[in-house]
Design an enzyme around this catalytic site. Sequence first.
Site, PDB file in Angstrom:
ATOM      1  N   HIS A  26      38.518  35.160  45.547  1.00 10.99           N
ATOM      2  CA  HIS A  26      37.358  34.696  44.790  1.00 10.99           C
ATOM      3  C   HIS A  26      36.867  35.798  43.845  1.00 10.99           C
ATOM      4  O   HIS A  26      36.567  35.534  42.676  1.00 10.99           O
ATOM      5  CB  HIS A  26      36.236  34.289  45.744  1.00 10.99           C
ATOM      6  CG  HIS A  26      36.599  33.174  46.667  1.00 10.99           C
ATOM      7  ND1 HIS A  26      35.962  31.942  46.643  1.00 10.99           N
ATOM      8  CD2 HIS A  26      37.529  33.081  47.658  1.00 10.99           C
ATOM      9  CE1 HIS A  26      36.479  31.162  47.576  1.00 10.99           C
ATOM     10  NE2 HIS A  26      37.433  31.837  48.205  1.00 10.99           N
ATOM     11  N   ASP A 125      29.932  30.826  42.719  1.00 15.72           N
ATOM     12  CA  ASP A 125      30.945  30.218  43.572  1.00 15.72           C
ATOM     13  C   ASP A 125      30.286  29.095  44.370  1.00 15.72           C
ATOM     14  O   ASP A 125      29.123  29.198  44.768  1.00 15.72           O
ATOM     15  CB  ASP A 125      31.524  31.279  44.513  1.00 15.72           C
ATOM     16  CG  ASP A 125      32.816  30.850  45.181  1.00 15.72           C
ATOM     17  OD1 ASP A 125      32.779  29.890  45.980  1.00 15.72           O
ATOM     18  OD2 ASP A 125      33.856  31.470  44.921  1.00 15.72           O
ATOM     19  N   SER A 148      36.612  27.509  43.443  1.00 15.53           N
ATOM     20  CA  SER A 148      37.788  28.374  43.438  1.00 15.53           C
ATOM     21  C   SER A 148      39.004  27.680  44.041  1.00 15.53           C
ATOM     22  O   SER A 148      39.973  28.332  44.413  1.00 15.53           O
ATOM     23  CB  SER A 148      37.492  29.666  44.209  1.00 15.53           C
ATOM     24  OG  SER A 148      37.155  29.365  45.546  1.00 15.53           O
ATOM     25  N   HIS A 352      51.265  32.046  50.956  1.00 14.74           N
ATOM     26  CA  HIS A 352      50.321  31.304  51.787  1.00 14.74           C
ATOM     27  C   HIS A 352      49.669  30.158  51.026  1.00 14.74           C
ATOM     28  O   HIS A 352      48.979  29.334  51.605  1.00 14.74           O
ATOM     29  CB  HIS A 352      49.240  32.246  52.301  1.00 14.74           C
ATOM     30  CG  HIS A 352      48.378  32.820  51.214  1.00 14.74           C
ATOM     31  ND1 HIS A 352      48.899  33.497  50.127  1.00 14.74           N
ATOM     32  CD2 HIS A 352      47.030  32.818  51.023  1.00 14.74           C
ATOM     33  CE1 HIS A 352      47.921  33.879  49.337  1.00 14.74           C
ATOM     34  NE2 HIS A 352      46.773  33.481  49.844  1.00 14.74           N
ATOM     35  N   SER A 357      46.878  32.602  44.098  1.00 14.43           N
ATOM     36  CA  SER A 357      48.305  32.931  44.111  1.00 14.43           C
ATOM     37  C   SER A 357      49.144  31.811  43.512  1.00 14.43           C
ATOM     38  O   SER A 357      50.105  32.067  42.772  1.00 14.43           O
ATOM     39  CB  SER A 357      48.765  33.222  45.545  1.00 14.43           C
ATOM     40  OG  SER A 357      48.218  34.441  46.009  1.00 14.43           O
ATOM     41  N   GLU A 360      48.780  31.990  39.707  1.00 14.37           N
ATOM     42  CA  GLU A 360      49.499  33.133  39.142  1.00 14.37           C
ATOM     43  C   GLU A 360      50.995  32.864  39.109  1.00 14.37           C
ATOM     44  O   GLU A 360      51.673  33.195  38.123  1.00 14.37           O
ATOM     45  CB  GLU A 360      49.180  34.399  39.941  1.00 14.37           C
ATOM     46  CG  GLU A 360      47.750  34.883  39.746  1.00 14.37           C
ATOM     47  CD  GLU A 360      47.432  36.176  40.466  1.00 14.37           C
ATOM     48  OE1 GLU A 360      46.378  36.761  40.169  1.00 14.37           O
ATOM     49  OE2 GLU A 360      48.236  36.603  41.323  1.00 14.37           O
TER      50      GLU A 360
END
Length: 459
Positions: A26, A125, A148, A352, A357, A360
């Site tokens: 985050h 958030d 997020s 995970h 991730s 990206e």
Amino acid sequence: MALNDKSIPHETKVVVLLIPFPAQGHLNQFLHLSRLIVAQNIPVHYVGTVTHIRQATLRYNNPTSNIHFHAFQVPPFVSPPPNPEDDFPSHLIPSFEASAHLREPVGKLLQSLSSQAKRVVVINDSLMASVAQDAANISNVENYTFHSFSAFNTSGDFWEEMGKPPVGDFHFPEFPSLEGCIAAQFKGFRTAQYEFRKFNNGDIYNTSRVIEGPYVELLELFNGGKKVWALGPFNPLAVEKKDSIGFRHPCMEWLDKQEPSSVIYISFGTTTALRDEQIQQIATGLEQSKQKFIWVLREADKGDIFAGSEAKRYELPKGFEERVEGMGLVVRDWAPQLEILSHSSTGGFMSHCGWNSCLESITMGVPIATWPMHSDQPRNAVLVTEVLKVGLVVKDWAQRNSLVSASVVENGVRRLMETKEGDEMRQRAVRLKNAIHRSMDEGGVSHMEMGSFIAHISK
């Protein structure tokens, strides 16, 4: 305490205040968003606890001199080590609860900023909504909620909350069970935060309509007339070979020597610890696969990464690192994930499936071998494998309590890295990457979406 805090000229039209949730994925997304907003010549203020501001800036490889950081003290909190028997990072909950005490200093900062600018835009958030609640009491402050998580995950949550109503010809794929996704002690914290989302002026997602267009449209349908912006991907699409102080991680030198798309990168994020026996199985599977790899093997973050004793050093099978020398690297410190994924030698990512991730990897054209552990990760794995078709399953969520054997690890790595199936996933991932990059160019859908948001908050 404020870092890089400068007074705001009275003629400033709009300033933005960002309130991230205190977990690495985050914090990082908010830093990427800060960079994008600052590029529009809008001042950005980024708040957090002293610990988490230090953590965020330490691990961020891009310049942050144009961001105004505000590091506030909160009551002391315990910072236990991660428990490998607990897939959900319950050890972080004390730090989450301590961060809720940011409400008072953030409220004072809002009063100050609102007296110096015509408009203050708060982006918090979704898990920090209580901290931002005083924004509703200041006439020239607007509040937007940043989610997020993927649009796929969040639209599915809303759809289920609404009783799964029909939505035209649209059909969700079968969702994995929510059992085991969230610890019972975290559910109360999350529910309390969500009570405050009714005060916001709109919702922001780190995604692109190129990636999740139908699910963004569902969010617009479900959002009660409030605006929804898909402003992502936030992460840079072009990555510098060195960080802002000229350092290049040694693993990047090793990658330079490898063949294109020949290396699989393995990392399971920053919040969850693996059991010792699972690490042994992963090591054996990687060795048996005969594929080149970079494996980030470090203990999960504590609530305060600077407190207490040294991090645990995981034991690998005897002689493992000697046997795989030249074939693979084990990285036991912080690794430059985005740089690794952007490297031409990287051809796969065992992950995970945290949304940061996933994004990206997708934006760098790298397919994913999915290994979800908690929270939104099981649904992100479905998005990657069944919707976008840029990944395959290694850890099946239906078997989440079972040990993933070395043979399953080996098979997943081989399928991704040396089969026609894996090559086709790589090709789809590259096509999606190229579409995302085009969308960020002038006239592209993502470029126009960001322009729409900036125009909206600057009006």
